[in-house]
Design an enzyme around this catalytic site. Structure first.
Site, PDB file in Angstrom:
ATOM      1  N   SER A   9       0.870  -1.174   0.000  1.00 32.41           N
ATOM      2  CA  SER A   9       0.000   0.000   0.000  1.00 32.41           C
ATOM      3  C   SER A   9       0.908   1.226   0.000  1.00 32.41           C
ATOM      4  CB  SER A   9      -0.897   0.012   1.243  1.00 32.41           C
ATOM      5  OG  SER A   9      -1.749  -1.115   1.257  1.00 32.41           O
ATOM      6  N   ALA A 248       6.153  -1.444  11.374  1.00 30.80           N
ATOM      7  CA  ALA A 248       5.096  -0.642  10.779  1.00 30.80           C
ATOM      8  C   ALA A 248       5.731   0.488   9.979  1.00 30.80           C
ATOM      9  CB  ALA A 248       4.194  -0.068  11.874  1.00 30.80           C
ATOM     10  N   LYS A 249       4.948   1.093   9.095  1.00 29.37           N
ATOM     11  CA  LYS A 249       5.481   2.150   8.243  1.00 29.37           C
ATOM     12  C   LYS A 249       5.895   3.379   9.041  1.00 29.37           C
ATOM     13  CE  LYS A 249       3.377   0.801   3.907  1.00 29.37           C
ATOM     14  NZ  LYS A 249       2.437   1.092   2.821  1.00 29.37           N
ATOM     15  N   ARG A 250       5.326   3.523  10.223  1.00 25.91           N
ATOM     16  CA  ARG A 250       5.714   4.674  11.052  1.00 25.91           C
ATOM     17  C   ARG A 250       7.104   4.499  11.664  1.00 25.91           C
ATOM     18  NH1 ARG A 250       1.798   1.804  13.668  1.00 25.91           N
ATOM     19  NH2 ARG A 250       2.387   0.759  15.603  1.00 25.91           N
TER      20      ARG A 250
END
Length: 276
Positions: A9, A248-250
């Site tokens: 995504s 996670a993307k963070r």
């Protein structure tokens, strides 16, 4: 021919977990003389902005991966609508106006404070809106009707839990519930779009993280209902941080672009994820 895919995504930078998933899918296809495809799961148009798709492509190319096709889900909305129309004609969809808070309250109230159960689609929906017309809110799959139309389901897994897995309809009803197939702001959902697009792209082997293993039963059911072939599934381990949490993307500290800026090589990344 073996056909695999990597489907990020584009809502943030790729990290080590993405690198692992992409390399596994890429190397499986190349080892078999097959095809490796990319798919941008950009149906969430609000979050899929800022050029993250190109950043993903740049990272994958830097890793030395090559691909044989690129698909953007945002171009596939008519195909998702056609799938929804087919399921609606089978009497398997209904509209739902419940919020997450509504669902949690409905699950908690009659159980004396017992925490609501979680399934592969989040909170297991109690069927509050079942029977409502499809013009109301999000669209849910009437799972009871669905499993009655396709009672004998199974799939082959070659990854973390290898073997032939038979799906128990009663267990699915209690642990999965009526999943959302189309959200108001997207016109589709992950469960629907991934099934439709895997079939469209001719994917024969689905490689993905083991956190999605339980969602496989949903996808196998949808494939059967829509007359689509079911691929071989290969769920792999997740790359986690020092405290055991999934990346996670963070977590920018483990973003591939950060490693690139610090002078890491593609070979370094392969070693970091255990594929060197």
């Amino acid at each position: 021919m073996v056909v695999t895919r990597f489907a990020p995504s584009p809502t943030g930078p790729l990290h080590l977990g993405h690198a692992y998933a992409a390399i596994v899918a890429h190397d499986m296809a190349r080892a078999a003389g097959g095809r490796f495809l990319l798919r941008m799961e950009d149906i969430d148009r609000q979050r899929s902005r800022g050029g993250w798709d190109q950043a993903c492509l740049d990272d994958l190319a830097w890793l030395g991966l090559t691909w044989d096709g690129l698909l953007y889900q945002s171009t596939r909305l008519p195909a998702y609508q056609a799938a929804l129309d087919r399921l609606e004609a089978m009497g398997l969809l209904y509209g739902c106006t419940c919020t997450r808070g509504d669902i949690k309250a409905a699950l908690s109230a009659p159980q004396g404070g017992i925490l609501p159960s979680e399934g592969p689609d989040g909170l297991v929906y109690p069927g509050t809106c079942r029977g409502k017309p499809v013009t109301s809110g999000a669209l849910r799959l009437d799972l009871t009707r669905a499993v009655n139309r396709a009672p004998h389901l199974e799939f082959t897994e070659t990854g973390t839990r290898p073997g032939l897995h038979r799906i128990d309809p009663l267990q699915m009803l209690s642990e999965v519930g009526d999943v959302v197939l189309a959200r108001r702001d997207m016109g589709t959902s992950y469960h629907l779009s991934v099934v439709v697009d895997d079939a469209f792209q001719g994917v024969t082997h689905v490689t993905r993280g083991e956190d999605l293993f339980e969602a496989t039963q949903i996808h196998v059911l949808l494939q059967r209902l829509m007359g689509l072939s079911s691929p071989i599934w290969h769920h792999h381990a997740l790359i986690r941080d020092d405290e055991g949490r999934r990346l996670a993307k963070r977590d920018d500290a483990r973003a591939l672009m950060t490693y690139r800026a610090e002078g890491a090589t593609p070979a370094d990344i392969r070693r970091m994820v255990g594929l060197g």
